[in-house]
Motif scaffolding. Structure first.
Motif, PDB file in Angstrom:
ATOM      1  N   UNK A  97      39.273   1.316  67.370  1.00  0.00           N
ATOM      2  CA  UNK A  97      38.386   2.169  66.581  1.00  0.00           C
ATOM      3  C   UNK A  97      38.274   3.571  67.166  1.00  0.00           C
ATOM      4  N   UNK A  98      37.808   4.502  66.335  1.00  0.00           N
ATOM      5  CA  UNK A  98      37.571   5.866  66.800  1.00  0.00           C
ATOM      6  C   UNK A  98      36.453   5.912  67.833  1.00  0.00           C
ATOM      7  N   UNK A  99      35.469   5.024  67.683  1.00  0.00           N
ATOM      8  CA  UNK A  99      34.379   4.962  68.654  1.00  0.00           C
ATOM      9  C   UNK A  99      34.919   4.697  70.053  1.00  0.00           C
ATOM     10  N   UNK A 100      35.908   3.818  70.144  1.00  0.00           N
ATOM     11  CA  UNK A 100      36.502   3.503  71.444  1.00  0.00           C
ATOM     12  C   UNK A 100      37.167   4.735  72.054  1.00  0.00           C
ATOM     13  N   UNK A 101      37.856   5.521  71.227  1.00  0.00           N
ATOM     14  CA  UNK A 101      38.511   6.735  71.719  1.00  0.00           C
ATOM     15  C   UNK A 101      37.475   7.709  72.276  1.00  0.00           C
ATOM     16  N   UNK A 102      36.399   7.930  71.529  1.00  0.00           N
ATOM     17  CA  UNK A 102      35.371   8.870  71.970  1.00  0.00           C
ATOM     18  C   UNK A 102      34.730   8.390  73.268  1.00  0.00           C
ATOM     19  N   UNK A 103      34.395   7.090  73.329  1.00  0.00           N
ATOM     20  CA  UNK A 103      33.766   6.552  74.530  1.00  0.00           C
ATOM     21  C   UNK A 103      34.704   6.664  75.735  1.00  0.00           C
ATOM     22  N   UNK A 104      35.994   6.402  75.510  1.00  0.00           N
ATOM     23  CA  UNK A 104      36.952   6.487  76.608  1.00  0.00           C
ATOM     24  C   UNK A 104      37.133   7.903  77.123  1.00  0.00           C
TER      25      UNK A 104
END
Length: 427
Positions: A124-131
């Protein structure tokens, strides 16, 4: 700048110099981009009505020019940023949360107090932002947070790296606002790769992120993957009489994971015969001398794909040199050799699981019908389905686009320009 003030300035042909760098000087193109920006600002204010002061960031997609399937073997590649991009309207705050809405999708929310890997977020995009936030946090960067609304014309699944454009966009926003730009374009690319590998769950290389982040023509040597050699080159194909065209053949990428995985897997199986992990560590002369013996240990296709790697790796170096010298004849000769090697040795024009679906070979055959047998056209990106790339003479571009659109549907053929910069803040 206040949102209303920004819209007013865009409506009155403001930011002409800044937009021309990204999209070219054509007045019609600039008008379209201004309207695109205005819509994004309006949608931002609709989603985040309490935010008045806004900024605009942009990050480009990229096109692979040379070095097809070389990066995962620690080889050399040549890519270029293009004028299709992801644009974000951003308002910063100190609320300890990032709210990021992409057009056509919901809002991703990341609490900056929780930067651990979330297994249920992978993909997900959320994972990219969090990473990305997690990596900046490890670097000692304190992120206050922001709200953002993004639009993108970097096609997903087109080989133009929509995911790397998104990663570069987020990384640039954080680096510029909270790190005074100290990370820089190369580190932003590495941060994006980290987020994709660890948080998103995709084991990608660094090619896509690096080209999107650096901008222009970028030559990369991945012999030392932790510290790749990155060289920025400049060449104006339009001035040389050519347009860069990407055609989406509308082929489905579903059920093709095995095809993509097999390419690096088979190349590494050949490297293993020499006690090495990747082909870049294998002596080329030893490989060619050992081909008869290799047939007892590896498949013929694996050997052919290894042959592709060695010659394609050399071609990427030579192509970059040809551009530096302004030698288009040499560049296009190498380019056509690359196209032939991908078709005959790498064999990534279609999936053997779907032998009746050959949109890429069809697109290349029709390209040769339109442009002649020496057409500068090849498979684009990972292959097996998706897009082709062509350098088309200026006087044949409109006819080429019309015929490719007739074959694959209106809007399938994109006429692009090389964007000289990577991730940037415009306002």
């Amino acid at each position: 700048m206040k949102a209303k003030e920004l819209i007013s300035k865009l409506n009155n042909s403001g930011f002409n110099d800044e937009l021309s760098v990204l999209y070219g000087a054509d007045s019609n193109v600039l008008y379209v981009q201004r309207q695109r920006y205005i819509r994004a600002i309006e949608r931002f204010t609709g989603s985040f009505p309490d935010r008045e002061d806004v900024h605009i960031f942009s990050a480009p997609g990229r096109s692979e020019i040379g070095g097809n399937h070389t990066d995962h073997q620690h080889g050399c590649a040549l890519g270029a940023a293009v004028n299709l991009d992801a644009v974000a309207v951003v308002a910063f705050h100190d609320e300890g949360v990032i709210r990021f809405e992409s057009e056509g999708h919901g809002v991703c929310e990341v609490e900056l107090s929780d930067l651990a890997v979330h297994e249920d977020e992978k993909g997900t995009s959320t994972a990219i932002i969090r990473g990305i936030c997690a990596r900046f946090n490890e670097m000692g960067v304190k992120i206050g947070g922001f709200d953002a609304y993004a639009v993108s014309d970097v096609l997903s699944g087109s080989g133009l790296s929509s995911s790397a454009a998104f990663e570069t966009l987020v990384g640039t926003i954080i680096d510029v606002q909270y790190n005074d730009g100290r990370a820089g374009e190369i580190e932003i690319a590495k941060i994006g790769q980290f987020a994709e590998n660890v948080y998103f769950g995709k084991g990608s290389g660094l090619l896509d992120q690096m080209v999107c982040s650096v901008g222009g023509f970028v030559f990369l040597d991945f012999r030392d993957t932790g510290n790749p050699i990155v060289e920025k080159h400049s060449f104006d194909f339009t001035a040389a009489g050519y347009n860069l065209c990407i055609t989406d053949t509308k082929g489905s990428h579903s059920d093709l994971t095995d095809d993509y995985v097999a390419v690096p897997g088979e190349m590494k199986s050949v490297a293993a015969c020499f006690g090495k992990e990747v082909l870049r560590e294998v002596d080329e002369k030893e490989f060619f001398a050992a081909i008869p013996a290799l047939r007892e240990k590896c498949s013929d296709r694996a050997i052919l794909r290894a042959m592709h790697f060695f010659k394609e790796n050399d071609r990427a170096v030579a192509e970059a040199d040809a551009l530096d010298r302004g030698d288009t004849e040499r560049f296009f000769a190498l380019y056509r050799q690359s196209a032939e090697s991908s078709a005959n040795l790498l064999q990534n024009l279609y999936s053997t699981k779907k032998p009746l679906e050959q949109a890429i070979p069809l697109a290349l055959a029709v390209s040769r019908m339109i442009l002649g047998e020496n057409a500068n056209a090849r498979v684009h990106g990972g292959g097996f389905a998706g897009t082709i790339q062509a350098f088309v003479p200026l006087d044949k571009t409109e006819a080429y686009r019309e015929k490719m659109d007739a074959l694959f549907g209106a809007g399938s053929c994109y006429v692009l320009r090389i964007r000289p910069v990577g991730g940037v803040k415009l306002v």
